[in-house]
Design an enzyme around this catalytic site. Structure first.
Site, short mmCIF file in Angstrom:
data_model
loop_
_atom_site.label_atom_id
_atom_site.label_comp_id
_atom_site.label_asym_id
_atom_site.label_seq_id
_atom_site.Cartn_x
_atom_site.Cartn_y
_atom_site.Cartn_z
N GLU A 1 0.84 -1.21 0.00
CA GLU A 1 0.00 0.00 0.00
C GLU A 1 0.87 1.26 0.00
O GLU A 1 1.86 1.33 0.74
CB GLU A 1 -0.88 -0.03 1.25
N CYS B 1 -5.52 -2.75 2.84
CA CYS B 1 -5.33 -2.67 4.29
C CYS B 1 -6.63 -2.78 5.09
O CYS B 1 -7.18 -3.85 5.23
CB CYS B 1 -4.57 -1.40 4.64
N LYS C 1 -9.46 2.26 -1.98
CA LYS C 1 -9.72 1.78 -0.63
C LYS C 1 -11.10 2.22 -0.16
O LYS C 1 -11.40 3.41 -0.06
CB LYS C 1 -8.64 2.31 0.32
#
Length: 580
Positions: free
Chosen positions: A47, A152, A119
């Site tokens: 990331e 994440c 995300k």
């Protein structure tokens, strides 16, 4: 498109440096070249690998954002074209139409950009500069099979990986800046295990603006075993991806996707905790959550016999022993603990039958709540049922909704979730294979449960570091003391902010290895808020706290349910509409 049945994949671990974008990209290019030269066809990088992660605001990160496609993706695409591989790149993206920034994972192939994932579920850092992702949870068809992307914090929410698995993902590429626990992280392993798919985890390592990142990049197989991993430092780890193993879609030998009950998952599309639960659950005077208290919760594991009287004697012996060691206000025993696992239908009885009456009398005599499993007969139907009895008598029962292979031929599936309000808090019941379905425990949490009692008879391995080996620990990430690095059902407690009392059969002859525990509601509390049983016939007891300070808003995580609040149900529609 012809799909390769097997290929080599690589995870890249890397420590970027803030403000040094060109250096970061050059180093990532070198690592990806190394992986491609090593035969990797799918290469996953961390990331925000091009820039670093801990940005104060939009102004600070603005000089380093790029469009997709753009100069950075072009450089990695050249590697893909040269080597015939695919690369997942983590970077801050700018949308040229809106000037909004996103924390993005990009899948790049030999022909260019295959797709991207912005995300969708932000960590505490993203709102400083990034918008919530609006292009998310897609699965991309490639010659390497079907590939999904997550970033994440997305993985904290079972819904994100489940959406991609239901869409046919063979591999989920999870890029992260994970922190606060030893890695490979239990959540990573659980998402691979519960969806029977590969998770390729690329995590950064090192220290940035006081934040210590965990490393531990790895490739996780569909059974939850770690095929390859890196502890700390820059590097590349390789593993083979076997699409035949993925496409069986089996979890502990169960075809879990085929046995989902999406008609019972409607509440996954709402979020009862976006409002103060103290107000929400008492709206119109209906079912306010009990006040709660500090109390003790216990689990017992043993091998039930085919003699209900003998089983009841074992239950009484363990209950009395626990009451001499502490003051548990609820004790949970295994699935079918009363009537046994051998030919349950032959010993099934009605709720008005003698075994239920004897079990209820025992709970009344001991003045504590007992939960145990029984084969229940109602007319011509037989159910795999959990009983809840206490000082006031038989409180209620629940019929198993997600039947396992062992239930085939004798059990009828239930069709109603059950919750009960007691002085210790709101209690939900689940049975065995229900816990393999994250949808089930989520439904109970959304109904305000503080505790889920889960009698179980689950065979196979769902615990451990990985297949009996030791996962390295990279200082100074905290690890605390716990008997299991990974336990599939610990995640059910943490992701729902509930106490989970998991009481499994311990019967080696049946392949049921116990691993019972009381799990706490905070995944990242160290040492763990739990009490676990390692093996054999045994019991465990833990203190739990469902109380709250005298304030208008919840002060206890089990009541506040932080991870429930952060859910984004508008993404989740396929969970309630998808049928195999």
């Amino acid at each position: 498109m012809t799909t390769m049945p097997s290929y080599r994949a690589a995870t890249v671990q890397f420590e970027p440096t803030m403000y040094e974008k060109e250096r970061n990209i050059a180093r990532l290019v070198a690592l990806c070249e190394e992986a491609a030269a090593g035969g990797a066809r799918l290469i996953v990088t961390p990331e925000m690998g091009t820039t670093g992660y801990c940005w104060y605001d939009r102004d600070e990160v603005r000089p380093f954002v790029e469009t997709v496609p753009g100069p950075a993706t072009d450089r990695f695409q050249k590697i893909c074209e040269t080597h015939g591989c695919y690369i997942v790149l983590g970077m801050p993206e700018v949308d040229s139409a809106t000037d909004l920034f996103y924390n993005t994972a990009v899948l790049i192939g030999p022909q260019g950009i295959v797709g991207k994932h912005r995300k969708s579920h932000p960590y505490i850092a993203e709102p400083k500069w990034a918008a919530n992702g609006d292009v998310a949870h897609q699965v991309f068809d490639t010659e390497l099979g079907r590939i999904g992307l997550l970033v994440c914090m997305d993985l904290h929410f079972f819904e994100t990986a489940r959406l991609e698995a239901l869409a046919g993902a063979d591999v989920i590429c999870h890029i992260s800046n994970w922190l606060a626990e030893r890695t490979p992280a239990p959540y990573w392993i659980t998402r691979a295990f519960e969806n029977s798919c590969y998770v390729i985890e690329a995590n950064r390592w090192g220290l940035e603006r006081t934040v210590q990142f965990s490393g531990g990049s790895c490739v996780i197989a569909p059974d939850g075993s770690i095929a390859a991993s890196i502890d700390s430092g820059d590097g590349v780890a390789y593993a083979q991806i076997d699409l035949g193993a993925v496409r069986k879609r089996e979890v502990l030998g169960e075809k879990v996707f085929a046995k989902r009950r999406p008609e019972l998952y409607a509440e996954l599309m709402s979020n009862s905790f976006t409002w103060n639960p103290g107000d929400f659950f008492r709206l119109y005077g209906y079912q306010p959550i009990p006040k709660g208290k500090v109390s003790q919760l216990a689990v017992v594991q043993f091998a039930p016999s085919d003699d209900p009287a003998a089983n009841l004697a074992t239950i009484e012996r363990h209950a009395r022993d626990l009451l001499t060691r502490g003051k548990p206000e609820m004790i949970v025993f295994p699935e079918l603990a009363l009537t046994g696992l051998g030919d349950p239908a032959a010993r099934a009885e009605a709720l008005e039958g003698p075994t239920v009456a004897a079990f209820t009398r025992l709970a009344m005599k001991l003045r504590t709540y007992l939960v145990a499993g029984i084969a229940e007969r109602e007319g011509t139907a037989v159910y795999n049922t959990a009983l809840l009895a206490g000082p006031e008598g038989l409180v209620g029962s629940y019929r198993k909704i997600h039947l396992g292979n062992a239930d085939a031929g004798w059990a009828t599936a239930g069709d109603k979730w059950k919750v009960f309000d007691l002085a210790i808090g709101r209690v939900g019941l689940a049975i065995g294979h229900d816990a393999l379905y994250p949808e089930a425990i989520r439904a109970l949490a959304l109904r305000g449960c503080d505790i889920v009692a889960c009698p179980a008879a689950i065979a196979g391995v769902f615990t451990g570091a990985h297949a009996g080996t030791t996962i390295p620990h990279n200082y100074p990430i905290p690890k605390g003391a716990d008997p299991y690095h990974w336990h599939a059902f610990r995640a059910r407690g943490g992701e729902n902010n509930i106490y989970l009392a998991f009481a499994n059969v311990a019967d080696a002859a049946r392949g049921m290895l116990g691993a019972s525990a009381v799990f706490g509601p905070d995944t990242f509390a160290f040492p763990r808020q739990e009490s676990a049983i390692l093996d054999g016939e045994d019991s465990a007891i833990a203190q739990i706290d469902t109380s709250n300070l005298d304030t208008p808003y919840p002060t206890n995580v089990v009541r506040r349910k932080d991870l429930i609040v952060m859910r984004l149900p508008h993404h989740y529609l396929p969970l309630v509409t998808w049928h195999q």
